[in-house]
Design a protein around this motif. Structure first.
Motif, PDB file in Angstrom:
ATOM      1  N   ARG A  13     -62.823  58.900  18.697  1.00  0.00           N
ATOM      2  CA  ARG A  13     -64.244  58.731  19.044  1.00  0.00           C
ATOM      3  C   ARG A  13     -64.591  59.692  20.182  1.00  0.00           C
ATOM      4  NH1 ARG A  13     -66.427  53.826  17.560  1.00  0.00           N
ATOM      5  NH2 ARG A  13     -68.395  54.902  17.931  1.00  0.00           N
TER       6      ARG A  13
ATOM      7  N   GLY B 299     -65.658  55.794  11.810  1.00  0.00           N
ATOM      8  CA  GLY B 299     -64.232  55.640  11.502  1.00  0.00           C
ATOM      9  C   GLY B 299     -63.880  56.488  10.313  1.00  0.00           C
TER      10      GLY B 299
ATOM     11  N   GLY C 210     -63.105  60.836  11.975  1.00  0.00           N
ATOM     12  CA  GLY C 210     -63.306  59.448  12.410  1.00  0.00           C
ATOM     13  C   GLY C 210     -62.036  58.839  12.988  1.00  0.00           C
ATOM     14  N   LEU C 211     -61.047  59.693  13.255  1.00  0.00           N
ATOM     15  CA  LEU C 211     -59.781  59.195  13.806  1.00  0.00           C
ATOM     16  C   LEU C 211     -59.847  59.078  15.325  1.00  0.00           C
ATOM     17  CD1 LEU C 211     -57.416  61.412  11.608  1.00  0.00           C
ATOM     18  CD2 LEU C 211     -57.870  58.966  11.321  1.00  0.00           C
TER      19      LEU C 211
END
Ligand SMILES: Nc1ncnc2c1ncn2[C@@H]1O[C@H](COP(=O)(O)OP(=O)(O)O)[C@@H](O)[C@H]1O
Ligand SMILES: [Mg+2]
Length: 195
Positions: A70, A85, A67-68
């Motif tokens: 997109r 995220g 989630g770091l």
């Protein structure tokens, strides 16, 4: 494999689902297609390794699952929910241990546990000690980070990542910076802990 087994492996127990995931990076001078239409399902309990040459997109894929980052396109789900995220259910171990140098070994492992409100201070301490024991570092729990070897630091990072009981542990070449013997030993430890 029976149809029902295929179905359960693909949907019900899929821990992670990536469908048609693409990601490009545009810099001033060039565009890099780091991931192009990646589809992947990982079931509960699976231990999966991504293998490929440097620059082929392994870290990008892990960062998207964490989630770091997109994705530009595609679906990324953990436990049936779209990943929007980072969160405590998917923790990452990086190549550098990234420990907090102002905290002791114990303090580093307690750090992640402090984010979980439902756990009392005594339980946090007990959990932290349990995971330090698991990685063989209980007797160093009051040591400072700079007093540890590279392999010991990665063990602390592993204990810190495991302590909040994440449902997915992502490791991006976690032992890449270590010597060959330590690396072999830690691979063995990871397999033992995972089992
Ligand atoms: N933040 C970024 N900005 C620009 N390019 C990037 C960025 N992150 C990764 N890349 C590019 O994407 C490609 C894949 O990188 P990466 O996922 O780190 O590969 P790997 O982990 O397999 O070595 C590389 O060409 C890299 O230069
Ligand atoms: Mg990488």
């Amino acid at each position: 494999m029976a149809a029902s087994e295929v179905n359960s492996a693909n949907t019900v127990s899929s821990k992670l689902v990536l469908e048609h995931v693409s990601k490009s990076f545009r810099t001033r001078t060039l565009t890099v297609h780091a991931l192009d239409d990646v589809t992947l399902r990982i079931a509960e309990g699976e231990f999966v390794c991504l293998v490929g040459p440097s620059g082929c997109g392994k870290s990008t894929l892990l960062n998207i699952i964490a989630g770091l980052e997109r994705p530009d396109r595609g679906l990324v789900q953990a436990d049936g929910k779209t990943i929007v995220g980072p969160g405590p259910h998917r923790l990452v171990m990086f190549q550098e241990a990234s420990l907090f140098p102002w905290l002791t070994v114990l303090g580093n492992v307690l750090f992640g546990l402090k984010l979980i409100n439902s756990v009392s201070a005594a339980e946090r301490r007990e959990k932290a000690e349990y995971f330090l024991e698991l990685v063989g570092l209980k007797k160093f729990m009051h040591s400072n980070v700079h007093e540890l070897s590279g392999g010991m630091k990665q063990r602390v990072a592993l204990a810190r990542a495991l302590a909040p009981n994440p449902s997915v542990l992502l490791m991006d070449e976690p032992f890449g910076a270590l010597d060959a013997l330590t690396r072999e030993q830690l691979y063995g430890d990871i397999q033992r802990i995972w089992s």
